[in-house]
Design an enzyme around this catalytic site. Structure first.
Site, PDB file in Angstrom:
ATOM      1  N   ASN A   1      12.427 -78.937 -84.003  1.00  0.00           N
ATOM      2  CA  ASN A   1      11.929 -78.308 -85.232  1.00  0.00           C
ATOM      3  C   ASN A   1      13.064 -77.745 -86.080  1.00  0.00           C
ATOM      4  OD1 ASN A   1       9.531 -78.483 -83.397  1.00  0.00           O
ATOM      5  ND2 ASN A   1       8.554 -77.671 -85.231  1.00  0.00           N
TER       6      ASN A   1
ATOM      7  N   LEU B   1      14.542 -88.594-105.599  1.00  0.00           N
ATOM      8  CA  LEU B   1      13.948 -87.321-106.024  1.00  0.00           C
ATOM      9  C   LEU B   1      12.415 -87.326-105.908  1.00  0.00           C
ATOM     10  CD1 LEU B   1      16.221 -86.256-109.047  1.00  0.00           C
ATOM     11  CD2 LEU B   1      16.428 -85.664-106.628  1.00  0.00           C
TER      12      LEU B   1
ATOM     13  N   LYS C   1       9.692 -94.093 -87.028  1.00  0.00           N
ATOM     14  CA  LYS C   1      11.032 -93.649 -86.595  1.00  0.00           C
ATOM     15  C   LYS C   1      11.476 -94.415 -85.353  1.00  0.00           C
ATOM     16  CE  LYS C   1      12.034 -90.429 -89.613  1.00  0.00           C
ATOM     17  NZ  LYS C   1      13.314 -90.318 -90.321  1.00  0.00           N
TER      18      LYS C   1
ATOM     19  N   TYR D   1       3.878 -91.809 -88.312  1.00  0.00           N
ATOM     20  CA  TYR D   1       5.198 -91.237 -88.600  1.00  0.00           C
ATOM     21  C   TYR D   1       6.159 -91.479 -87.431  1.00  0.00           C
ATOM     22  CZ  TYR D   1       8.867 -87.738 -88.858  1.00  0.00           C
ATOM     23  OH  TYR D   1      10.095 -87.114 -88.834  1.00  0.00           O
TER      24      TYR D   1
ATOM     25  N   PHE E   1      -2.896 -72.615 -85.955  1.00  0.00           N
ATOM     26  CA  PHE E   1      -3.660 -73.800 -85.552  1.00  0.00           C
ATOM     27  C   PHE E   1      -3.867 -73.843 -84.043  1.00  0.00           C
ATOM     28  CE2 PHE E   1      -1.591 -75.990 -89.458  1.00  0.00           C
ATOM     29  CZ  PHE E   1      -2.571 -75.486 -90.299  1.00  0.00           C
TER      30      PHE E   1
ATOM     31  N   ASN F   1       8.204 -97.025 -96.792  1.00  0.00           N
ATOM     32  CA  ASN F   1       9.432 -96.254 -97.040  1.00  0.00           C
ATOM     33  C   ASN F   1      10.302 -96.131 -95.791  1.00  0.00           C
ATOM     34  OD1 ASN F   1      11.131 -94.509 -98.765  1.00  0.00           O
ATOM     35  ND2 ASN F   1      10.610 -92.990 -97.215  1.00  0.00           N
TER      36      ASN F   1
ATOM     37  N   ILE G   1      17.275 -81.181 -95.273  1.00  0.00           N
ATOM     38  CA  ILE G   1      18.403 -81.342 -94.346  1.00  0.00           C
ATOM     39  C   ILE G   1      19.585 -82.009 -95.062  1.00  0.00           C
ATOM     40  CG2 ILE G   1      19.137 -82.238 -92.092  1.00  0.00           C
ATOM     41  CD1 ILE G   1      16.175 -82.171 -91.255  1.00  0.00           C
TER      42      ILE G   1
HETATM   43  N1  UDP Z   1       1.501 -74.285 -87.396  1.00  0.00           N
HETATM   44  C1  UDP Z   1       0.516 -73.342 -87.583  1.00  0.00           C
HETATM   45  N2  UDP Z   1       0.155 -73.056 -88.862  1.00  0.00           N
HETATM   46  C2  UDP Z   1       0.711 -73.649 -89.958  1.00  0.00           C
HETATM   47  C3  UDP Z   1       1.734 -74.588 -89.743  1.00  0.00           C
HETATM   48  C4  UDP Z   1       2.101 -74.898 -88.445  1.00  0.00           C
HETATM   49  O1  UDP Z   1      -0.036 -72.789 -86.638  1.00  0.00           O
HETATM   50  O2  UDP Z   1       0.319 -73.347 -91.091  1.00  0.00           O
HETATM   51  C5  UDP Z   1       1.915 -74.614 -86.019  1.00  0.00           C
HETATM   52  C6  UDP Z   1       1.761 -76.080 -85.668  1.00  0.00           C
HETATM   53  O3  UDP Z   1       0.474 -76.325 -85.161  1.00  0.00           O
HETATM   54  C7  UDP Z   1       2.851 -76.271 -84.616  1.00  0.00           C
HETATM   55  C8  UDP Z   1       3.936 -75.274 -85.032  1.00  0.00           C
HETATM   56  O4  UDP Z   1       3.300 -74.349 -85.912  1.00  0.00           O
HETATM   57  O5  UDP Z   1       2.383 -75.899 -83.352  1.00  0.00           O
HETATM   58  C9  UDP Z   1       5.071 -75.923 -85.781  1.00  0.00           C
HETATM   59  O6  UDP Z   1       4.547 -76.732 -86.797  1.00  0.00           O
HETATM   60  P1  UDP Z   1       5.432 -77.387 -87.932  1.00  0.00           P
HETATM   61  O7  UDP Z   1       4.491 -78.099 -88.873  1.00  0.00           O
HETATM   62  O8  UDP Z   1       6.350 -76.364 -88.503  1.00  0.00           O
HETATM   63  O9  UDP Z   1       6.345 -78.429 -87.159  1.00  0.00           O
HETATM   64  P2  UDP Z   1       5.965 -79.643 -86.165  1.00  0.00           P
HETATM   65  O10 UDP Z   1       5.976 -79.046 -84.773  1.00  0.00           O
HETATM   66  O11 UDP Z   1       4.657 -80.205 -86.578  1.00  0.00           O
HETATM   67  O12 UDP Z   1       7.097 -80.606 -86.353  1.00  0.00           O
END
Ligand code: UDP
Length: 328
Positions: free
Chosen positions: A175, A40, A150, A146, A213, A97, A19
């Site tokens: 996202n 970096l 924040k 995490y 997932f 961090n 970003i």
């Molecule tokens: N996701 C998935 N397979 C992957 C990576 C992510 O199914 O290899 C799913 C994850 O479970 C979530 C969505 O994609 O529901 C977005 O995940 P990401 O890690 O991009 O962003 P997050 O929502 O965790 O910030």
């Protein structure tokens, strides 16, 4: 006589990351004088296309003192670790961090009278959604280290405003996705964990398949729903936030998303259509801590910052990310 206003002088901490690097480019094109500070640890030097670059850590107080003594109109802070799973395994890394090093930055800003900050926060500060879409009034009960780091910084910033008059805008991203529409920049996390770049790496042949997932969520197709926001729209919100701070607007937190959600399966299908490639999917168990649905109500940012997303549709977000992924 018309006086030309002098360009804004902005310090971008974490300007070599995904970003941050897009932000450095936007600020520079807006005519700002930009300095990037980045250690970096995950960013890329060649992603900083404009301005001065300083390699160093927020833990280095002497360096911070030297950098901040240059004087800045505002600081944008993107330098955080962002992996939820890793934050559960190694909370020390995240508290050190994301919280302690941020305090070093804030204190150097305070000492040098730099009292405007735009801070990268996250939907993860809300935890499990109690209603949808999520507005700024939604309770903040993060469910992993995490998100807690924040939220802690958000709270520190409220106290620094009260005590020291430091004004901040916290932008809670849903996202972040997509890439520079001109194709100069894109997402390059190591390791990559985000859905859209992973799906596109399958399309380009860099990965054999994408794991989905969980297919048993309470959503129409059973896969998780997320609110994907184009990186350029995210950067525009930061630019508007700096201008609001310059105009004397009070400290504020804003949720940033498009207000519409797409399921993991919809992302895969759209990516397949945009790229014209077959994307092999493998079903996998749920990932720990994934809410079924995360959708932003960004009405406040629209109202108070005048923010208007330019690329709200998923197909454009994916097309720009694909332009980057498929670059020779
Ligand atoms: N996701 C998935 N397979 C992957 C990576 C992510 O199914 O290899 C799913 C994850 O479970 C979530 C969505 O994609 O529901 C977005 O995940 P990401 O890690 O991009 O962003 P997050 O929502 O965790 O910030």
């Amino acid at each position: 006589m018309h006086l030309t206003p002098s360009p804004l002088k902005i310090l971008v901490v974490g300007g070599a990351g995904y970003i941050g690097s897009h932000m450095v480019k936007m600020l520079s094109l807006k005519g700002c004088s930009v300095t990037t500070l980045d250690d970096l640890s995950s960013g890329h030097r060649d992603a900083v296309l404009h301005g001065e670059f300083i390699q160093g850590s927020l833990a280095d107080k002497a360096l911070l003192d030297r950098v901040l003594s240059q004087g800045f109109d505002a600081v944008m802070h993107f330098a955080s670790f962002i992996q939820v799973g890793e934050s559960v395994q190694q909370p020390d890394k995240y508290y050190q961090n994301n919280v302690v090093n941020t305090l070093c930055l804030l204190d150097a800003m305070r000492v040098h009278g730099v009292l405007r900050l735009v801070f990268s926060s996250t939907a993860a500060t809300f935890g499990e959604p109690q209603y949808s879409p999520i507005d700024e009034q939604h309770p903040q009960q993060p469910i992993n280290p995490y998100g807690r780091t924040k939220l802690m910084v958000e709270q520190i910033l409220q106290d620094y405003d009260t005590a020291y008059g430091m004004k901040s805008v916290c932008l809670r991203y849903f996202n972040a996705a997509g890439a520079d529409p001109q194709g100069e920049l894109g997402e390059r996390h190591e390791p990559e964990t985000h859905l859209i770049p992973l799906v596109l790496q399958v399309a380009s042949g860099r990965r054999p398949h994408i794991s989905v997932f969980g297919r048993d969520y309470d959503t129409p197709d059973g896969t998780c729903i997320r609110d994907y926001i184009h990186i350029e729209d995210l950067c525009t919100a930061h630019w508007l936030a700096v201008q609001a701070l310059m105009a004397g607007q009070e400290s504020q937190a804003y949720n940033l998303g498009n207000g519409s959600g797409f399921s993991v399966q919809e992302v895969v299908d759209t990516a397949s259509r945009i790229t014209g490639k077959k994307i092999t999917v493998q079903d996998a168990p749920r990932r720990l801590g994934d809410p079924a649905r995360l959708i932003a109500d960004a009405s406040l940012a629209r109202l108070k910052l005048g923010w208007e997303p330019r690329y709200p549709d998923l197909a454009t977000i994916i097309a720009h990310a694909w332009q980057w992924e498929s670059k020779p």
